[in-house]
Design a protein around this motif. Structure first.
Motif, short mmCIF file in Angstrom:
data_model
loop_
_atom_site.label_atom_id
_atom_site.label_comp_id
_atom_site.label_asym_id
_atom_site.label_seq_id
_atom_site.Cartn_x
_atom_site.Cartn_y
_atom_site.Cartn_z
N SER A 108 0.83 -1.21 0.00
CA SER A 108 0.00 0.00 0.00
C SER A 108 0.86 1.26 0.00
N LEU A 109 1.99 1.21 0.69
CA LEU A 109 2.91 2.35 0.73
C LEU A 109 3.62 2.54 -0.61
N ARG A 110 3.73 1.45 -1.39
CA ARG A 110 4.36 1.47 -2.71
C ARG A 110 5.79 1.99 -2.64
N SER A 111 6.51 1.54 -1.64
CA SER A 111 7.93 1.89 -1.54
C SER A 111 8.71 1.23 -2.66
N ASP A 112 9.88 1.78 -2.96
CA ASP A 112 10.74 1.19 -3.98
C ASP A 112 11.37 -0.10 -3.49
N ILE A 113 11.70 -0.13 -2.19
CA ILE A 113 12.29 -1.31 -1.57
C ILE A 113 11.47 -1.65 -0.33
N ALA A 114 10.99 -2.89 -0.26
CA ALA A 114 10.29 -3.39 0.93
C ALA A 114 11.19 -4.43 1.60
N LEU A 115 11.12 -4.49 2.91
CA LEU A 115 11.89 -5.48 3.66
C LEU A 115 10.97 -6.57 4.19
N VAL A 116 11.46 -7.79 4.23
CA VAL A 116 10.66 -8.91 4.74
C VAL A 116 10.50 -8.77 6.25
N PHE A 117 9.43 -9.37 6.76
CA PHE A 117 9.14 -9.35 8.19
C PHE A 117 10.02 -10.38 8.89
N ASP A 118 10.73 -9.93 9.93
CA ASP A 118 11.66 -10.81 10.62
C ASP A 118 11.57 -10.60 12.12
N GLU A 119 12.12 -11.53 12.88
CA GLU A 119 12.22 -11.35 14.32
C GLU A 119 13.60 -10.83 14.65
N CYS A 120 13.65 -9.70 15.31
CA CYS A 120 14.92 -9.10 15.70
C CYS A 120 15.21 -9.50 17.14
N THR A 121 16.06 -10.50 17.31
CA THR A 121 16.36 -11.00 18.65
C THR A 121 17.31 -10.07 19.39
N PRO A 122 17.17 -9.96 20.71
CA PRO A 122 18.05 -9.09 21.49
C PRO A 122 19.41 -9.73 21.72
N PHE A 123 20.37 -8.92 22.15
CA PHE A 123 21.73 -9.43 22.35
C PHE A 123 21.78 -10.53 23.39
N THR B 128 17.93 -17.97 19.87
CA THR B 128 18.35 -17.32 18.63
C THR B 128 18.19 -18.26 17.44
N ALA B 129 18.55 -19.54 17.63
CA ALA B 129 18.42 -20.51 16.54
C ALA B 129 16.96 -20.71 16.15
N ARG B 130 16.06 -20.86 17.14
CA ARG B 130 14.63 -21.04 16.84
C ARG B 130 14.07 -19.79 16.17
N SER B 131 14.47 -18.64 16.67
CA SER B 131 13.99 -17.38 16.11
C SER B 131 14.44 -17.23 14.66
N THR B 132 15.69 -17.56 14.39
CA THR B 132 16.23 -17.43 13.03
C THR B 132 15.51 -18.37 12.07
N GLU B 133 15.23 -19.57 12.52
CA GLU B 133 14.49 -20.51 11.68
C GLU B 133 13.09 -20.00 11.38
N ARG B 134 12.46 -19.40 12.39
CA ARG B 134 11.12 -18.82 12.17
C ARG B 134 11.20 -17.65 11.18
N THR B 135 12.24 -16.84 11.30
CA THR B 135 12.43 -15.74 10.36
C THR B 135 12.54 -16.26 8.94
N HIS B 136 13.20 -17.39 8.75
CA HIS B 136 13.32 -17.96 7.40
C HIS B 136 11.97 -18.45 6.88
N ARG B 137 11.15 -19.00 7.77
CA ARG B 137 9.81 -19.41 7.34
C ARG B 137 8.97 -18.17 7.00
N TRP B 138 9.12 -17.12 7.78
CA TRP B 138 8.41 -15.87 7.48
C TRP B 138 8.92 -15.28 6.16
N LEU B 139 10.21 -15.44 5.90
CA LEU B 139 10.79 -14.97 4.63
C LEU B 139 10.06 -15.59 3.45
N ASP B 140 9.83 -16.90 3.50
CA ASP B 140 9.15 -17.57 2.40
C ASP B 140 7.71 -17.11 2.26
N ARG B 141 7.06 -16.83 3.38
CA ARG B 141 5.68 -16.32 3.31
C ARG B 141 5.65 -14.91 2.73
#
Length: 402
Positions: free
Chosen positions: A155-170, A177-190
């Motif tokens: 809807s914003l029609r940006s030139d570059i859109a970023l995929v939805f990811d989980e940003c884990t804390p330090f 972190t491993a589970r979160s990263t795997e979920r981010t990859h599944r979200w990437l495909d969606r």
């Protein structure tokens, strides 16, 4: 879409051109934040006059207000904010997770958090479908997942859109972190699936590399993102460590896994020395709130590495100083010759002009720095220019660095 012009010998650094629906971006480039459809304290033509090729809008904040449906009726974010150059939109993942990560121990252990914090904004639950959270505006319950983020950015029609990811804390442990990263990859495909079917013409989709500070997880995440050929570029996100050395070790692990031909964006990094090191490591675009945020708090960017490249003009020591904001700076804020005493007075009087003046100066400083680094790469003198910046040279002094 992306072409490399010059590669710097002895480093990953390169110059290039990012060709997007609303124009070209000269790389490497700093991208100022227009989080809520405005670069804070500036009018759109002022940001353009400073020489920036692209700004960043934030999906999360624009989703909450004024809402992507309203912006869509204007034809998208460009028309709504009257900016006719490229726009990149953050997916909203960082902002969603920043409301709860670090304050809810149960979530770090992998269990959905059920709490109401002192602020109205809080994560209520993280599930495979997405994240339920409490709006910081009115306390209402809202939801954002991969498809939601893609729909908003469409809807914003940006030139570059970023995929939805989980940003884990330090402080998240390796298991989380491993589970979160795997979920981010599944979200990437969606995200890719939704964008491939519904994404607006001309909008590029960037993947985001996660994995925290674990080398194997970082490299594996980079490989996963690279394998999705649909993506037009790659962003490096998530926690990058506690120190600058650790941060750029993590960045270098990632860069070693990325292809030459796709643009690379480093999320949330914009300190002077970090930009120089990021350029040396082959980052093409950066975004950060630093120049606008510190400007609103009375600070100017200056060539002083011992003081983290900034001076606080709100401090009493400048009350009677006739020094300019920065001697020799050709920016629109320094050219009139305002004294530090005058800026100090405006800050103490809570006059918004001080915030505008400092924001313009800070953004000019970073834009000029990136322009000079591009020239240095093209002319084969990046090592000398980088050393000069680290020694305290101002950007306009780098042309003589050889």
């Amino acid at each position: 879409m992306f072409s490399i012009r010059t590669r710097a010998p002895g480093s990953y650094a390169r110059t290039g051109t990012l060709k997007l629906a609303h124009g070209e971006v000269r790389t490497p480039a700093f991208v100022p934040l227009a989080t809520k459809a405005v670069v804070k304290t500036l009018e759109v033509r002022e940001a353009e006059a400073l020489g920036f090729d692209m700004v960043l809008g934030n999906t999360f904040h624009l989703f909450l207000t004024p809402g992507h449906e309203l912006i869509r009726t204007f034809g998208g974010l460009h028309e709504f904010q009257r900016w006719d150059k490229p726009i990149i939109t953050d997916s909203g993942g960082f902002q969603v997770f920043s409301m709860g990560h670090g304050t809810v121990a149960d979530e770090i252990k992998g269990r959905a958090a059920q709490f109401v914090g002192e602020r109205s904004g809080a994560i209520l639950g993280i599930e495979e479908e997405g994240v339920t959270f409490r709006s910081y505006l009115d306390g209402s319950t809202r939801f954002m997942g991969p498809e939601t983020s893609m729909e908003v950015q469409a809807s914003l029609r940006s030139d570059i859109a970023l995929v939805f990811d989980e940003c884990t804390p330090f402080h998240a442990d390796r298991e989380y972190t491993a589970r979160s990263t795997e979920r981010t990859h599944r979200w990437l495909d969606r995200c890719i699936a939704w964008h491939a079917e519904h994404g607006p013409e001309g909008q590029n989709l960037y993947g985001i590399v996660q994995g925290g500070v674990e080398e194997d997880l970082r490299r594996a995440s980079a490989q996963e993102v690279v394998a999705r050929e649909y993506l037009g570029g790659i962003a490096i996100g998530g926690t990058l460590g506690e120190t600058k050395d650790q941060m750029f070790t993590v960045v270098e692990w990632t860069i070693e896994e990325l292809p030459e031909g796709k643009p690379r964006h480093l999320l949330g990094i914009g300190e002077v020395d970090d930009l120089v090191r990021g350029v040396e490591l082959g980052i093409d675009t950066f975004d950060c709130a630093m120049p606008t945020r510190i400007g609103r708090h009375g600070m100017a960017v200056v060539p002083d590495p011992e003081k983290r490249w900034r001076v606080d003009l709100a401090k009493a020591r400048w009350k009677e100083s006739d020094e300019p904001i920065l001697d020799g700076c050709p920016c629109p804020s320094c050219e009139p010759g305002y004294s530090r005493a005058y800026i100090h007075y405006l800050l103490k009087a809570k006059e918004q002009t001080a915030q505008r003046v400092l924001t313009i100066h800070n953004l000019y400083y970073l834009q000029r720095l990136m322009a000079e680094l591009r020239d240095a790469i093209d002319e084969g003198r990046l090592p000398a220019a980088a050393a000069a910046v680290r020694a305290g040279a101002a950007p306009w002094e780098l042309a003589g660095a050889r």
